[in-house]
Scaffold this active site. Structure first.
Site, short mmCIF file in Angstrom:
data_model
loop_
_atom_site.label_atom_id
_atom_site.label_comp_id
_atom_site.label_asym_id
_atom_site.label_seq_id
_atom_site.Cartn_x
_atom_site.Cartn_y
_atom_site.Cartn_z
N PRO A 552 0.80 -1.22 0.00
CA PRO A 552 0.00 0.00 0.00
C PRO A 552 0.83 1.28 0.00
O PRO A 552 0.35 2.32 0.46
CB PRO A 552 -0.75 -0.13 1.32
CG PRO A 552 0.29 -0.69 2.25
CD PRO A 552 1.09 -1.65 1.40
N ASP A 553 2.05 1.23 -0.50
CA ASP A 553 2.98 2.35 -0.33
C ASP A 553 2.44 3.67 -0.85
O ASP A 553 2.51 4.71 -0.18
CB ASP A 553 4.30 2.02 -1.03
CG ASP A 553 4.89 0.70 -0.55
OD1 ASP A 553 4.23 -0.33 -0.73
OD2 ASP A 553 6.01 0.71 -0.02
N HIS A 554 1.92 3.66 -2.08
CA HIS A 554 1.48 4.92 -2.68
C HIS A 554 0.26 5.48 -1.96
O HIS A 554 0.18 6.70 -1.73
CB HIS A 554 1.18 4.71 -4.17
CG HIS A 554 2.39 4.41 -4.99
ND1 HIS A 554 3.22 5.39 -5.46
CD2 HIS A 554 2.93 3.23 -5.41
CE1 HIS A 554 4.22 4.84 -6.14
NE2 HIS A 554 4.06 3.53 -6.12
#
Length: 772
Positions: A552-554
């Site tokens: 889920p980085d972005h």
């Protein structure tokens, strides 16, 4: 089971960051989640519906006549009848509405300070405006589906509704940004927000920054078909399941080498390099033998001892029962309907150590006498002029993807962002498989920043960073728990230096709880949160297919940026800063909210019905060509039969290109989407018409770069500036002279003492401003 019922709030609504902000919500279905985020931050959110209630109360997963999807999207709101529209709109700050439901020009004329978010699948205008979207279709058209699955197999749709959930977060970010700009200028805005745009920006953007293991290679350069990249974040069978490793840095490989017993076969120093390890035919089998007789718990414990990031691959039920999720009270039981109760995520942001959780139960049927809550004292407007965040000073200590994104989002809106880094602990996103001084993926993730190379553990370096904190507005970090404290840069310390400072920290599992200090890269978080276990082909235990995604980085980076803007708004009222904390694991679990509630209800003996629609990924004419088709009901079946002249849909599609299938079915109102590869996105008509991408030139990269343009179509928000991403320590001397008034001789002394670094190369002029 997982937390307390919604009876009392840890932080009263009037004390939350967006207290006094009024949001009128007329967006149905999954789009309702946009306003729920505002409610959790303290805004007064009123949902507009017909007297009998909107149809989305009965859509999706249904238990005892109540939609769980509706509950998840509408917690903390009140409901008013549509007749209250004008009375509420005239005093609202933000209006969220579905495309075509209101006459925007008239509203803008009557209420010029109102921010209007017009939400649709494919935008307000243009040739795609009437097309039908959905989660599976957005995966196909954003390039995500083309990267999900195993080589030689059909592409695999990701679990849950990740595309819709990430798009909702992007909508919150751009709406809050427009509201901040409205506070500055007194002018509202009309945001033409496409859910496909939001999914393509916030889920796993093909032209965005990638993880360390990508080595700087753009997703557009990947081979045709699903590339086999499972070796980058390998999963091994254990006695009681599976464990995933994440070995990126040389020190992590050295730990793995020790863990394996220092085998001579892998003793060559060249194994410190990722490409050498990735190319080895014998390394993964040797590692697999190590884990065959270990339990997952043993593998995790030994991994921590050897400094090797490792995580058990958990089921969703196991993830919810972990000591970390339980200790952090990540879920709260919500009572709804006649006698139902189920766990729902208790917010995704913590501010000043307190969870910005569920703001209240889901709304009852709409009422005809709803009025806005009284406002607190009026906000002191921020200084007008320039870009939305112009004048904001940001120290960006972040690394890899989450750190890059949060700083880039602020820099794109005019903030002066300084990337604070060191060659001794180099940012993993600077790793490259080429000898170029900067990689294309780093360039996309770090545009509109300057770089300061500094040793934060040196006493003089500590003095310099404290001096910069004294004159800054925001500090960004995404280290594992305890790192900021070890540097003497925890929130209590920097608040004492500058009470107006805002600190944002994003970590794998959150700042508290027994896992707070665990190392957690995105692939490990997906494993620990129960997502990796779901991202498999049905019935195939070892077909894990999430290795290449950057999630889920972005979206976590955007949640951090939302927290920054929310605290900037609060600072107008209080004069003080604050601390924003994001748990990436809880972001993921929040995106699975309806599924988690449904499974809990079924375990408690309450039957849950699910939509009867069918989603198919159909092979089409050509090499690895596919089209996603969603058949919702009998009307879709009849429409398909007319188009195919009675041929079975799979047979008809197999003789046509994916785009022909998509266009023919969309023309008769059937949701369909061709699977696009990342390299195909810039030339696809939809993205061209929306002006979604732009070309950028970096002086140290031989080819032009394709980058995301503006975050939303807007009347007032400008296009982002286009300053090239910096080399490591490129601007050290310039920044210390400009910000702290140091002389050239003082800078030279700091260089000679190793306190700071200075790149010998430059990407721009010494006096190049950070905004343009």
């Amino acid at each position: 089971m997982l937390a307390d019922t919604v009876t009392t709030l840890e932080v009263p609504l009037e004390d939350r960051s967006l207290a006094g902000v009024r949001v009128l919500d007329a967006a149905p279905g999954a789009m309702g989640a946009i306003a729920r985020h505002f409610a959790e931050l303290g805004a007064d959110v009123v949902r507009l519906e017909p007297p009998e209630g909107s149809s989305d109360r009965r859509d999706g997963r249904i238990a005892a006549g109540m939609s769980l999807d509706f509950v998840a999207a509408n917690l903390g709101k009140r409901a008013a009848t549509m007749e209250r529209f004008e009375a509420l709109a005239c005093e609202a700050d933000i209006l969220i509405v579905a495309r075509g439901e209101v006459e925007v020009a008239g509203l803008r004329s009557r209420y010029p300070s109102l921010v209007i978010l017009s939400v649709s699948d494919f935008g307000d205008t243009g040739p795609f405006a009437k097309w039908i979207g959905g989660d599976a279709l957005f995966h196909a058209l954003s390039g995500e589906l083309s990267r999900s699955g195993i080589p030689g197999r059909p592409p695999l749709l990701p679990p849950g509704e990740l595309a819709l959930s990430c798009a909702a977060v992007q909508a919150v970010y751009v709406t809050l940004l427009a509201y901040w700009e409205a506070l500055k200028s007194g002018r509202g805005d009309h945001l033409d927000f496409s859910m496909l745009d939001g999914a393509a920006q916030a889920l796993d953007p093909g032209y965005g920054i990638a993880g360390s293991a990508a080595g700087g290679v753009l997703a557009s350069k990947l081979p045709r078909g699903r590339p086999d990249v499972r070796f980058m974040y390998p999963i091994f069978a254990c006695k009681d399941g599976f464990v995933r490793l994440c070995i990126l840095a040389p020190r992590q490989w050295q730990g793995m080498f020790e863990w394996m017993g220092r085998p001579e076969e892998f003793a060559d120093p060249s194994f410190n390099k990722m490409p050498v390890r990735f190319a080895s035919k014998t390394l993964l089998p040797a590692m697999a033998r190590l884990f065959a007789n270990k339990t997952r718990e043993q593998a995790e414990e030994e991994g921590q001892r050897y400094g090797v990031p490792a995580a058990a691959v958990l089921t969703l039920d196991e993830a919810l029962a972990t000591e970390q999720v339980v200790a952090r009270r990540a879920f709260r039981t919500v009572r709804f309907g006649a006698d139902l109760e189920a766990p729902f995520p208790d917010g995704v942001l913590e501010i000043d150590g307190a969870r910005m959780g569920i703001a209240g139960p889901p709304p009852g049927l709409p009422e005809s006498d709803v009025v806005w809550r009284p406002r607190a004292e009026p906000l002191r407007p921020p200084a007008a002029g320039g870009r939305p965040l112009e004048g904001l000073r940001v120290l960006d200590l972040g690394v890899i993807v989450v750190g890059a994104e949060t700083g880039r989002l602020l820099g794109d809106q005019g903030a002066d962002v300084i990337k604070v880094e060191s060659s001794a602990f180099i940012d993993g996103s600077r790793q490259s498989r080429s000898s170029a001084p900067i990689s294309p993926t780093f360039a996309t993730g770090h545009r509109n920043k300057r770089s300061l190379g500094i040793d934060l553990r040196h006493p003089r370096g500590k003095e310099l960073i404290e001096a910069l904190i004294r004159q800054s507005d925001v500090v960004l970090s995404n280290f594992k728990g305890g790192t900021l404290q070890s540097l003497g840069l925890d929130y209590a310390t920097i608040k004492a230096i500058n009470p107006r400072i805002i600190l944002t920290d994003s970590s794998a599992f959150g700042p508290s709880g027994p896992w707070a200090r665990r190392m957690g890269y995105g692939p490990l978080v997906r494993a620990s949160a129960g997502l990796t276990m779901q991202w498999r082909y049905p019935g195939e235990a070892e077909s894990f297919s999430d290795a290449i995604t950057v999630y889920p980085d972005h979206v976590a980076g955007r949640i951090g940026a939302i927290g920054v803007i929310a605290l900037l708004i609060r600072r107008l009222r209080t004069g003080e800063g604050g601390q924003v904390s994001v748990s990436q694991a809880e972001v993921m679990l929040g995106h699975l909210a309806p599924q988690i509630a449904a499974e809990a209800l079924e375990r408690a003996g309450h039957p849950v019905t699910v939509p009867s629609q069918q989603t198919a990924v159909l092979p089409c004419a050509g090499d690895d060509e596919w089209c996603v088709v969603v058949v919702r009901n009998s009307a879709d079946e009849l429409a398909i039969a007319r188009v195919t002249a009675g041929l079975p849909l799979p047979d008809w599609a197999r003789e046509r290109t994916p785009r022909d299938v998509m266009e023919a079915l969309q023309a008769v109102g059937v949701p369909a989407a061709a699977m696009l590869r990342v390299s195909e996105l810039p030339s696809f008509g939809y993205y061209v018409e929306r002006g979604f991408f732009r070309e950028s030139i970096h002086p140290r990269i031989s080819e032009p770069l394709t980058m995301e343009a503006a975050p939303v179509r807007s009347e007032n928000l400008p296009e982002p500036p286009d300053l090239p991403a910096p080399l490591l320590a490129e601007h050290s001397g310039q920044l210390l002279r400009e910000r702290l008034g140091l002389s050239a001789a003082e800078v030279e002394d700091l260089l000679a003492a190793g306190v700071i670094e200075q790149s010998a190369e430059r990407t721009g002029g010494d006096d190049a401003p950070v905004t343009a």
